[in-house]
Write an enzyme that holds these catalytic residues in place. Structure first.
Site, PDB file in Angstrom:
ATOM      1  N   HIS A 160      -7.468   9.752  -2.367  1.00 48.59           N
ATOM      2  CA  HIS A 160      -6.906   9.650  -1.009  1.00 48.59           C
ATOM      3  C   HIS A 160      -7.794  10.299   0.059  1.00 48.59           C
ATOM      4  CE1 HIS A 160      -2.763   9.152   1.114  1.00 48.59           C
ATOM      5  NE2 HIS A 160      -3.748   8.908   1.935  1.00 48.59           N
TER       6      HIS A 160
ATOM      7  N   TYR B 226       2.769   9.883   0.065  1.00 44.33           N
ATOM      8  CA  TYR B 226       3.836   9.320   0.907  1.00 44.33           C
ATOM      9  C   TYR B 226       5.221   9.621   0.307  1.00 44.33           C
ATOM     10  CZ  TYR B 226      -0.002   6.273   2.621  1.00 44.33           C
ATOM     11  OH  TYR B 226      -1.177   5.774   3.113  1.00 44.33           O
TER      12      TYR B 226
ATOM     13  N   ARG C 141       8.859  -8.051  12.786  1.00 41.76           N
ATOM     14  CA  ARG C 141       7.462  -7.644  12.980  1.00 41.76           C
ATOM     15  C   ARG C 141       6.658  -7.840  11.692  1.00 41.76           C
ATOM     16  NH1 ARG C 141       9.965  -4.278  16.720  1.00 41.76           N
ATOM     17  NH2 ARG C 141      10.316  -2.553  15.281  1.00 41.76           N
TER      18      ARG C 141
ATOM     19  N   LYS D  52      -2.727   5.887  -4.174  1.00 38.83           N
ATOM     20  CA  LYS D  52      -3.784   6.885  -3.928  1.00 38.83           C
ATOM     21  C   LYS D  52      -3.302   8.230  -4.473  1.00 38.83           C
ATOM     22  CE  LYS D  52      -3.919   4.628   0.598  1.00 38.83           C
ATOM     23  NZ  LYS D  52      -2.483   4.411   0.843  1.00 38.83           N
TER      24      LYS D  52
ATOM     25  N   LEU E 198      -2.735  -0.949  13.796  1.00 34.89           N
ATOM     26  CA  LEU E 198      -2.094  -1.237  15.085  1.00 34.89           C
ATOM     27  C   LEU E 198      -1.929   0.027  15.933  1.00 34.89           C
ATOM     28  CD1 LEU E 198       0.683  -3.714  13.837  1.00 34.89           C
ATOM     29  CD2 LEU E 198      -1.553  -4.257  14.858  1.00 34.89           C
TER      30      LEU E 198
ATOM     31  N   ASP F 161       0.837  -1.197   0.000  1.00 36.79           N
ATOM     32  CA  ASP F 161       0.000   0.000   0.000  1.00 36.79           C
ATOM     33  C   ASP F 161       0.875   1.251   0.000  1.00 36.79           C
ATOM     34  OD1 ASP F 161      -2.917   1.085   0.705  1.00 36.79           O
ATOM     35  OD2 ASP F 161      -1.456   2.237   1.855  1.00 36.79           O
TER      36      ASP F 161
HETATM   37  P1  A2P Z   1       8.167  -0.832  13.130  1.00 36.72           P
HETATM   38  O1  A2P Z   1       8.186  -0.287  11.731  1.00 36.72           O
HETATM   39  O2  A2P Z   1       9.392  -0.502  13.892  1.00 36.72           O
HETATM   40  O3  A2P Z   1       7.822  -2.299  13.184  1.00 36.72           O
HETATM   41  P2  A2P Z   1       0.270   1.240  12.079  1.00 36.72           P
HETATM   42  O4  A2P Z   1       0.407   0.529  10.781  1.00 36.72           O
HETATM   43  O5  A2P Z   1      -0.915   0.856  12.868  1.00 36.72           O
HETATM   44  O6  A2P Z   1       0.460   2.735  11.931  1.00 36.72           O
HETATM   45  O7  A2P Z   1       1.470   0.758  12.994  1.00 36.72           O
HETATM   46  C1  A2P Z   1       2.739   0.875  12.592  1.00 36.72           C
HETATM   47  C2  A2P Z   1       3.623   1.059  13.797  1.00 36.72           C
HETATM   48  O8  A2P Z   1       3.542  -0.103  14.625  1.00 36.72           O
HETATM   49  C3  A2P Z   1       5.046   1.221  13.414  1.00 36.72           C
HETATM   50  O9  A2P Z   1       5.602   2.127  14.318  1.00 36.72           O
HETATM   51  C4  A2P Z   1       5.634  -0.168  13.565  1.00 36.72           C
HETATM   52  O10 A2P Z   1       6.980  -0.054  13.944  1.00 36.72           O
HETATM   53  C5  A2P Z   1       4.793  -0.745  14.676  1.00 36.72           C
HETATM   54  N1  A2P Z   1       4.527  -2.175  14.519  1.00 36.72           N
HETATM   55  C6  A2P Z   1       4.298  -2.846  13.363  1.00 36.72           C
HETATM   56  N2  A2P Z   1       4.068  -4.140  13.604  1.00 36.72           N
HETATM   57  C7  A2P Z   1       4.146  -4.295  14.954  1.00 36.72           C
HETATM   58  C8  A2P Z   1       3.984  -5.397  15.827  1.00 36.72           C
HETATM   59  N3  A2P Z   1       3.724  -6.618  15.353  1.00 36.72           N
HETATM   60  N4  A2P Z   1       4.127  -5.186  17.161  1.00 36.72           N
HETATM   61  C9  A2P Z   1       4.396  -3.955  17.628  1.00 36.72           C
HETATM   62  N5  A2P Z   1       4.554  -2.871  16.859  1.00 36.72           N
HETATM   63  C10 A2P Z   1       4.414  -3.030  15.538  1.00 36.72           C
END
Ligand code: A2P
Length: 275
Positions: A109, A51, A237, A76, A190, A46
């Site tokens: 967007h 961006y 992650r 977008k 998240l 995405d």
């Molecule tokens: P990072 O890039 O260091 O993994 P969202 O998509 O909801 O905005 O969330 C993205 C944020 O959550 C980023 O800061 C990412 O950091 C972090 N993040 C992504 N996956 C996880 C996970 N499985 N557990 C905790 N934090 C996560």
């Protein structure tokens, strides 16, 4: 719907329900994250004009070695392109930056209702779709009132990408999308990783299933037929966020997560904010 790995869009198009979100990564960081994600098994990326990372995303896709048709690409475009000719120019710019010759999904967007030209922008998307330049078309950050204007004009977005997570459930939008056959995709699924992953409900369910709170959260999305685009630059992650298709939440567990809703629908109000 228990193993909703993909969502079906009009025309039988299969959209992987889990996407890699790429904001705010740029350049080499975006390329590295996209390459890593695709090597791990992601098949949906995405991105957006705004961006300013479509070049890095394209580079990551090329470095993955995957064929173009194996990757579902969403992008977008911004309000300056909200016209029939503008949407075409926005598409030309996006495919050039990405280094591809079609998009899988192209979204308006933000509605920018003050500008009042999102209907024309969507008409432009319809034209692009009829020429095979985009496989599916939709919108982002549209409220039901904005969607109504499109529907009244006989225009039907396949997807509305909105902010949606356990503290921002937006049941009204979800119900409207379901009624109208519009698929919901969640951004910030998240909550930027820090806003709610420590909540007791998510921790308890994580313990029960031997998963993390993030995995429980993303499972909550996809099990309900909602797409999710979590951003992660970190391969561990990224991997974790993919491993959500081997367990199933009970209906009452889904309800308990829904009860975390704060009633806030989005950080940015799309009646006043938009680019
Ligand atoms: P990072 O890039 O260091 O993994 P969202 O998509 O909801 O905005 O969330 C993205 C944020 O959550 C980023 O800061 C990412 O950091 C972090 N993040 C992504 N996956 C996880 C996970 N499985 N557990 C905790 N934090 C996560």
């Amino acid at each position: 719907m228990s193993n909703a790995r993909s969502l079906e869009l009009p025309g039988g198009i299969q959209m992987p329900s889990l996407a890699l979100g790429t904001w705010p990564m740029q350049g080499g960081e975006a390329a590295q994250a996209v390459e890593s994600a695709l090597r791990l098994g992601y098949r949906h990326i995405d991105t957006a004009e705004n961006y300013e990372n479509e070049d890095g995303v394209g580079e990551g896709i090329r470095r993955s070695g995957l064929d173009r048709e194996e990757v579902f690409i969403t992008s977008k475009f911004n309000k300056k392109w909200h016209s029939v000719a503008g949407a075409r120019q926005a598409w030309e710019n996006s495919v050039r930056r990405l280094g591809v010759d079609y998009l899988d999904l192209f979204l308006i967007h933000w509605p920018n209702p003050d500008q009042g030209t999102y209907v024309e922008a969507f008409e432009g998307l319809v034209k692009l779709q009829s020429e095979g330049k985009v496989r599916a078309i939709g919108v982002s950050n549209f409220k039901p009132t904005h969607l109504q204007h499109l529907l009244k004009a006989g225009l039907h977005p396949a997807v509305n990408q909105i902010q949606l997570n356990p503290t921002c459930v937006n049941p009204t939008a979800q119900a409207f999308h379901r009624e109208q056959g519009i698929k919901t995709v969640a951004y910030t699924p998240l909550g930027r990783g820090t806003e709610f992953l420590d909540e007791p409900v998510l921790r308890e369910l994580a313990g029960k299933y031997g998963k993390t709170a993030a995995q429980v959260t993303l499972r909550w999305h996809v099990q309900q037929g909602i797409g999710a685009a979590p951003k992660s630059a970190n391969p561990e992650r990224q991997q974790q966020n993919l491993e959500i298709f081997d367990f199933e939440l009970e209906p009452e567990e889904i309800d308990r997560i829904n009860a975390m809703d704060t009633g806030v629908t989005a950080k940015m109000d799309s009646d006043s904010f938009g680019h």
